[in-house]
Motif scaffolding. Structure first.
Motif, mmCIF file in Angstrom:
data_model
loop_
_atom_site.group_PDB
_atom_site.id
_atom_site.type_symbol
_atom_site.label_atom_id
_atom_site.label_comp_id
_atom_site.label_asym_id
_atom_site.label_seq_id
_atom_site.Cartn_x
_atom_site.Cartn_y
_atom_site.Cartn_z
ATOM 1 N N ASP A 576 0.842 -1.188 0.000
ATOM 2 C CA ASP A 576 0.000 0.000 0.000
ATOM 3 C C ASP A 576 0.881 1.244 0.000
ATOM 4 O OD1 ASP A 576 -1.805 2.019 0.349
ATOM 5 O OD2 ASP A 576 -2.440 1.415 2.371
ATOM 6 N N PRO A 577 0.863 2.042 -1.054
ATOM 7 C CA PRO A 577 1.740 3.228 -1.092
ATOM 8 C C PRO A 577 1.475 4.223 0.034
ATOM 9 C CG PRO A 577 0.840 2.738 -3.262
ATOM 10 C CD PRO A 577 0.096 1.881 -2.292
ATOM 11 N N ALA A 578 0.246 4.203 0.593
ATOM 12 C CA ALA A 578 -0.099 5.171 1.639
ATOM 13 C C ALA A 578 0.221 4.676 3.038
ATOM 14 C CB ALA A 578 -1.582 5.525 1.539
ATOM 15 N N ALA A 579 0.704 3.442 3.171
ATOM 16 C CA ALA A 579 1.022 2.906 4.508
ATOM 17 C C ALA A 579 2.110 3.745 5.161
ATOM 18 C CB ALA A 579 1.472 1.459 4.391
ATOM 19 N N LEU A 580 1.947 4.027 6.455
ATOM 20 C CA LEU A 580 2.923 4.846 7.166
ATOM 21 C C LEU A 580 4.086 3.988 7.642
ATOM 22 C CD1 LEU A 580 0.582 7.154 9.292
ATOM 23 C CD2 LEU A 580 1.789 7.709 7.175
ATOM 24 N N VAL A 581 5.298 4.489 7.439
ATOM 25 C CA VAL A 581 6.507 3.779 7.852
ATOM 26 C C VAL A 581 7.450 4.768 8.529
ATOM 27 C CG1 VAL A 581 6.394 1.977 6.095
ATOM 28 C CG2 VAL A 581 7.514 4.150 5.558
ATOM 29 N N LEU A 582 8.333 4.226 9.355
ATOM 30 C CA LEU A 582 9.311 5.060 10.059
ATOM 31 C C LEU A 582 10.627 5.025 9.283
ATOM 32 C CD1 LEU A 582 9.540 6.749 12.672
ATOM 33 C CD2 LEU A 582 10.548 4.732 13.766
ATOM 34 N N VAL A 583 11.061 6.189 8.831
ATOM 35 C CA VAL A 583 12.301 6.316 8.050
ATOM 36 C C VAL A 583 13.136 7.430 8.661
ATOM 37 C CG1 VAL A 583 13.295 6.757 5.787
ATOM 38 C CG2 VAL A 583 11.106 5.585 5.965
ATOM 39 N N ASP A 584 14.312 7.066 9.170
ATOM 40 C CA ASP A 584 15.207 8.074 9.774
ATOM 41 C C ASP A 584 14.462 8.901 10.815
ATOM 42 O OD1 ASP A 584 17.173 7.184 8.041
ATOM 43 O OD2 ASP A 584 16.686 8.678 6.519
ATOM 44 N N ASN A 585 13.687 8.210 11.666
ATOM 45 C CA ASN A 585 12.936 8.834 12.754
ATOM 46 C C ASN A 585 11.839 9.768 12.261
ATOM 47 O OD1 ASN A 585 14.376 7.676 15.002
ATOM 48 N ND2 ASN A 585 16.085 8.993 14.445
ATOM 49 N N GLN A 586 11.404 9.593 11.023
ATOM 50 C CA GLN A 586 10.277 10.346 10.489
ATOM 51 C C GLN A 586 9.183 9.363 10.083
ATOM 52 O OE1 GLN A 586 11.339 13.753 7.718
ATOM 53 N NE2 GLN A 586 13.237 12.597 7.603
ATOM 54 N N LEU A 587 7.937 9.719 10.379
ATOM 55 C CA LEU A 587 6.806 8.900 9.976
ATOM 56 C C LEU A 587 6.301 9.410 8.639
ATOM 57 C CD1 LEU A 587 5.279 6.493 11.215
ATOM 58 C CD2 LEU A 587 3.565 8.115 12.063
ATOM 59 N N LEU A 588 6.423 8.566 7.590
ATOM 60 C CA LEU A 588 6.127 8.995 6.228
ATOM 61 C C LEU A 588 5.261 7.960 5.519
ATOM 62 C CD1 LEU A 588 9.745 9.998 5.110
ATOM 63 C CD2 LEU A 588 7.957 11.558 5.879
ATOM 64 N N PRO A 589 4.497 8.387 4.506
ATOM 65 C CA PRO A 589 3.835 7.405 3.642
ATOM 66 C C PRO A 589 4.897 6.587 2.907
ATOM 67 C CG PRO A 589 2.970 9.622 3.289
ATOM 68 C CD PRO A 589 4.186 9.775 4.127
ATOM 69 N N LEU A 590 4.610 5.337 2.639
ATOM 70 C CA LEU A 590 5.579 4.455 2.007
ATOM 71 C C LEU A 590 6.057 5.004 0.664
ATOM 72 C CD1 LEU A 590 7.127 1.815 1.978
ATOM 73 C CD2 LEU A 590 5.088 0.675 1.100
ATOM 74 N N TRP A 591 5.140 5.568 -0.125
ATOM 75 C CA TRP A 591 5.551 6.088 -1.437
ATOM 76 C C TRP A 591 6.582 7.199 -1.304
ATOM 77 C CZ3 TRP A 591 5.430 11.091 -2.878
ATOM 78 C CH2 TRP A 591 4.567 11.957 -2.185
ATOM 79 N N GLN A 592 6.424 8.029 -0.263
ATOM 80 C CA GLN A 592 7.370 9.139 -0.063
ATOM 81 C C GLN A 592 8.731 8.616 0.380
ATOM 82 O OE1 GLN A 592 5.741 12.199 2.410
ATOM 83 N NE2 GLN A 592 7.468 13.568 2.127
ATOM 84 N N ALA A 593 8.733 7.557 1.184
ATOM 85 C CA ALA A 593 10.001 6.952 1.595
ATOM 86 C C ALA A 593 10.775 6.447 0.382
ATOM 87 C CB ALA A 593 9.730 5.804 2.565
ATOM 88 N N ILE A 594 10.050 5.863 -0.596
ATOM 89 C CA ILE A 594 10.697 5.339 -1.799
ATOM 90 C C ILE A 594 11.096 6.477 -2.739
ATOM 91 C CG2 ILE A 594 10.401 3.831 -3.811
ATOM 92 C CD1 ILE A 594 10.586 2.489 -1.014
ATOM 93 N N ALA A 595 10.279 7.497 -2.801
ATOM 94 C CA ALA A 595 10.560 8.595 -3.728
ATOM 95 C C ALA A 595 11.722 9.463 -3.271
ATOM 96 C CB ALA A 595 9.306 9.452 -3.902
#
Length: 813
Positions: A576-595
């Protein structure tokens, strides 16, 4: 410099100079404040004289005449909530502002003499704390100003130390074992300020309330409700104590009060403060304001009814002293005040020691050496940041390149921090070959030396980070011990570098290094294709970039993907591209983490967070700067992929339009700069390997260099790929290019190394005249071909001599 780094630097200077300016006052105020915070607990435990409880306490109309003293004006009457305690009377000495205290029997009105010695002691401490034993008009300004400085000091200190990641909060609050000397003193100073930040800030914010009328009036105006903000005055002049007493009894029939305050001025109101039965502390006063002549109640506020700002104002004293929080508050506030006083000592000492350190990184003795071997500038840049971090921690260190070091020099240090790049398939960088050769011969004992190695490399090569591992193995074989396991960095991955810094800080008992965010936004000024219609298009771009650079430096570009692309790719692997994930201590949508943050990989069967955790950080792409000064010029080939798409970064650059913004940063590439003086040059480049030489030619024109220059450029097709033909011809006409050869691999079957071999006599004449040879392009193409040709033509010994003399420069990828 990033905004965070700049903010921290300013905060440090503000903290330093305000601290020095207010150190002496804060020392006195802190030590006396520590005593005053414990006044109530000490007084309660201290033996005190008692009075016999006999009947009712005399009323104010009875007490005031009994307490009258010649030459003094009675101002306040204090009664204790313990009926066996003497009362206290406060007087003003006539014709002065001097205070005069007397204890009295509240049942008879008899004056018993001065206050108990303990009360007198704390009164003197209070006078020092508030006025420094100076006239009040002077002392209050000094202490109040110091409190205002303390507010800024605390905030600046917090900003200076604030961790850039939540994961580092523990290190921010924890004492690091093993710290000694200045490092231990710095930790003590910084950690006390962090641990006691909240009580210290409360003390600092409430302190000026007692020093400055404007601060007190401003706080009242800001916080008080309309009914409390306005202080009522008596409607008529005069004083009738009996009428005032009867007016008070209407409010408080039992007649109990804690403080009876006589009117101030002809029409001043008479103010009575009392404690309700459930008052949380002995300063939780309710108050009644009375007309001094008629006894009319002008205002009545119960403590229990106060809310918001009114309650805050009523507790300023309790908050300032810690009374508001009970016994625990007294103890914590006392320790915090001691910490405040200690800051004056530790802060000044740290300043003196810092000033006493040698300014030159190579001056004086040092326990730590930072040594680097860099091919493309990454290891050198990280070494410089490491040096600045150690300087900020008070560690006197030396910074040197392996090119200038002898193995025996390592014995002068207790710790050596090595940042070593690997060139190609396991080789040392050009500048480190001589050091590698000398170190491999042994002959030096390194027992007692501690070494940490940060190894840079590229995983696409079989012998990843081989030189860094070789250094660690060779040094340990000679007796050194490893501070940390060798840490590998793939193509400058910031996560690996940060982790190494974090682990190193722990081993050295230092504060963890902050992540350096030196990225900036660059605006595209121009973009044109140099070979329209080619299957391998090359673009000429001009970018507006902040910061100085010189010919031969590099520009890193952090590519970003389109949202639509990221969503489509994630959906194709069932995420799900909109799933929230933790990246470098930031909570982001999965698509934004990949982009924006991670390299994409088509991994299936994982949850969103597990998927992101498996990905490597988005790595920057590096391009040679094709200019000398002003806007940064790039020469970029658009990479075409097997699926018909374009390379992430090259595709972005090839398609960008003027006005578009890119995330970039400049990188110093010291091993590929022009010689400091005017020397003959041989410039060998294939494809976009021509880029740095355009900057070289601009620089030579600006500097007025006239030494011979031989340029050999190779590409596929003369008709389509003859980049910058007119520009290079103009440099020839100016005499900046002595000879220009072009090799066309598809048209003529010629490569750069063939041109060089055909002119071997000219090559030898240039080198005999002290020429520097530069080689730029693909490692497996021009890099491999020219290296083999040089070894065959000149001999491996002569090539090694060129490297040791710093006359062979390679920028291969």
């Amino acid at each position: 410099m990033s905004s965070k780094k700049w903010t921290q630097r300013i905060s440090f200077r503000v903290h330093q100079w305000l601290g020095l300016a207010s150190a002496a006052v804060l020392l006195v105020v802190g030590l006396t404040g520590a005593l005053l915070a414990l006044e109530d607990p000490i007084t309660q435990l201290w033996p005190a004289p008692k009075v016999a409880v006999s009947g009712a306490v005399l009323s104010p109309p009875q007490l005031v005449p009994a307490l009258a003293l010649p030459g003094k004006t009675l101002s306040r009457i204090y009664l204790d909530d313990d009926p066996a305690q003497p009362g206290r009377a406060l007087y003003f000495v006539d014709n002065s502002q001097e205070l005069y205290w007397r204890a009295f029997n509240p049942y008879t009105g008899q004056i018993l003499g001065p206050r108990p010695a303990l009360s007198g002691f704390f009164a003197e401490v209070m006078a020092i704390h508030r006025w420094l034993l100076l006239p009040r008009s002077v002392g209050s300004v000094i202490t109040g100003s110091a409190a205002l400085c303390a507010i800024v000091l605390l905030i600046a200190g917090l900003v200076r130390r604030a961790p850039d990641r939540i994961g580092r909060l523990k290190d921010w609050l924890a004492w690091k074992k093993g710290a000694k000397g200045r490092h231990a003193l710095w930790q003590f100073h910084a950690l006390l300020g962090t641990w006691f930040f909240i009580p210290l800030l409360i003390m600092a914010l409430t302190g000026p309330y007692f020093a400055f009328d404007w601060y007190r009036q401003g706080a009242t105006s800001l916080l008080a409700s309309q009914s409390v903000a306005k202080t009522p005055a008596s409607e008529t002049k005069g004083l009738n104590l009996e009428a005032a007493w009867q007016g008070y009894l209407k409010v408080r029939p039992d007649g109990h009060y804690a403080r009876w305050q006589m009117p101030r001025g002809p029409k001043g109101a008479l103010v009575v403060r009392y404690l309700e039965a459930d008052a949380p502390h002995h300063h939780a006063y309710s108050f009644v304001s009375l007309d001094a002549l008629s006894g009319k109640v002008l205002a009545h506020k119960r403590y229990s009814e106060l809310r918001g700002g009114d309650a805050l104002l009523a507790n300023v004293y309790a908050l300032h002293t810690g009374l508001y929080f009970g016994l625990a508050g007294h103890v914590i506030w006392s320790l915090a005040a001691l910490a405040f006083g200690s800051f004056a000592v530790t802060g000044v000492w740290l300043f003196v020691v810092r000033r006493a350190r040698p300014k030159n990184s190579q001056a004086g003795a040092a326990d730590t050496l930072i040594a680097y071997a860099s091919q493309s500038g990454t290891a050198a840049a990280c070494s410089e940041r490491l040096k600045r971090w150690l300087d900020g921690q008070g560690v006197n260190s030396h910074l040197a390149t392996l090119a200038t070091l002898e193995p025996a020099q390592l014995t002068q240090y207790r710790q050596v921090l090595l940042l070593a790049a690997t060139y190609g398939e396991g080789q040392a960088p050009d500048a480190a070959l001589a050091f590698q050769q000398r170190l491999s011969q042994g002959g030096v004992s390194l027992h007692g030396l501690e070494v940490a190695v940060l190894a840079f490399g590229d995983r696409q090569y079989q012998h990843f980070c081989a030189f860094g591992h070789w250094l660690a193995a060779q040094l340990t074989e000679l007796g050194a011990s490893l501070l940390l396991p060798v840490t590998e960095v793939d193509r400058g991955a910031p996560g690996a570098i940060d982790a190494w810094h974090h682990n190193l800080a722990g081993r050295l008992a230092l504060e963890a290094a902050e992540t350096v965010d030196d990225w900036q936004e660059a605006m595209v000024m121009a973009n044109r294709c140099l070979n329209p219609g080619s299957q391998r298009p090359v673009h000429d771009l001009h970018l507006a970039v902040d910061g100085a650079y010189q010919a031969g430096d590099l520009l890193e570009v952090l590519p970003q993907r389109e949202e639509s692309w990221a969503r489509a790719q994630l959906a194709s692997i069932g995420l799900d591209p909109a799933a929230l994930v933790l990246v470098d201590n930031q909570l982001l949508p999965l698509w934004q983490a990949i982009a924006l943050h991670r390299e994409y990989a088509p991994l299936c069967g994982l949850g969103a967070q597990d998927y992101v955790d498996q990905l490597t950080p988005l790595r920057p792409r590096t391009y040679s700067v094709a200019s000398d000064q002003g806007p940064v010029r790039l020469m970029v080939r658009e990479q075409r992929l097997a699926d018909g798409g374009s390379g992430l970064a090259s595709g972005l650059l090839a398609s960008c339009r003027p006005g578009q913004r890119l995330k970039v940063r400049l990188r110093h590439h010291g091993s590929f700069h022009l010689p400091s003086d005017d020397k003959p040059l041989i410039l060998l480049g294939a494809g976009t390997g021509l880029a740095p030489y355009l900057g070289f030619l601009e620089a030579r024109q600006r500097l007025g260099h006239k030494a011979p220059l031989w340029l050999i450029f190779g590409e596929r097709h003369a008709q389509q790929d003859d980049y910058y033909r007119a520009e290079l011809a103009a440099f020839e006409e100016l005499g900046l290019v002595s000879r220009l050869d072009k090799a066309w691999s598809r048209d003529q079957g010629q490569y750069v190394q063939h041109c060089l071999a055909d002119q071997s006599d000219l090559l030898e004449r240039y080198l005999a005249g002290g020429a520097h040879l530069y080689l730029c392009g693909a490692l497996g193409g021009i890099g491999k071909g020219v290296s083999a040709m040089l070894d065959e033509q000149l001999g491996e010994t002569a090539v090694a001599a060129l490297q040791q003399q710093g006359r062979l420069h390679r920028d291969l990828y």
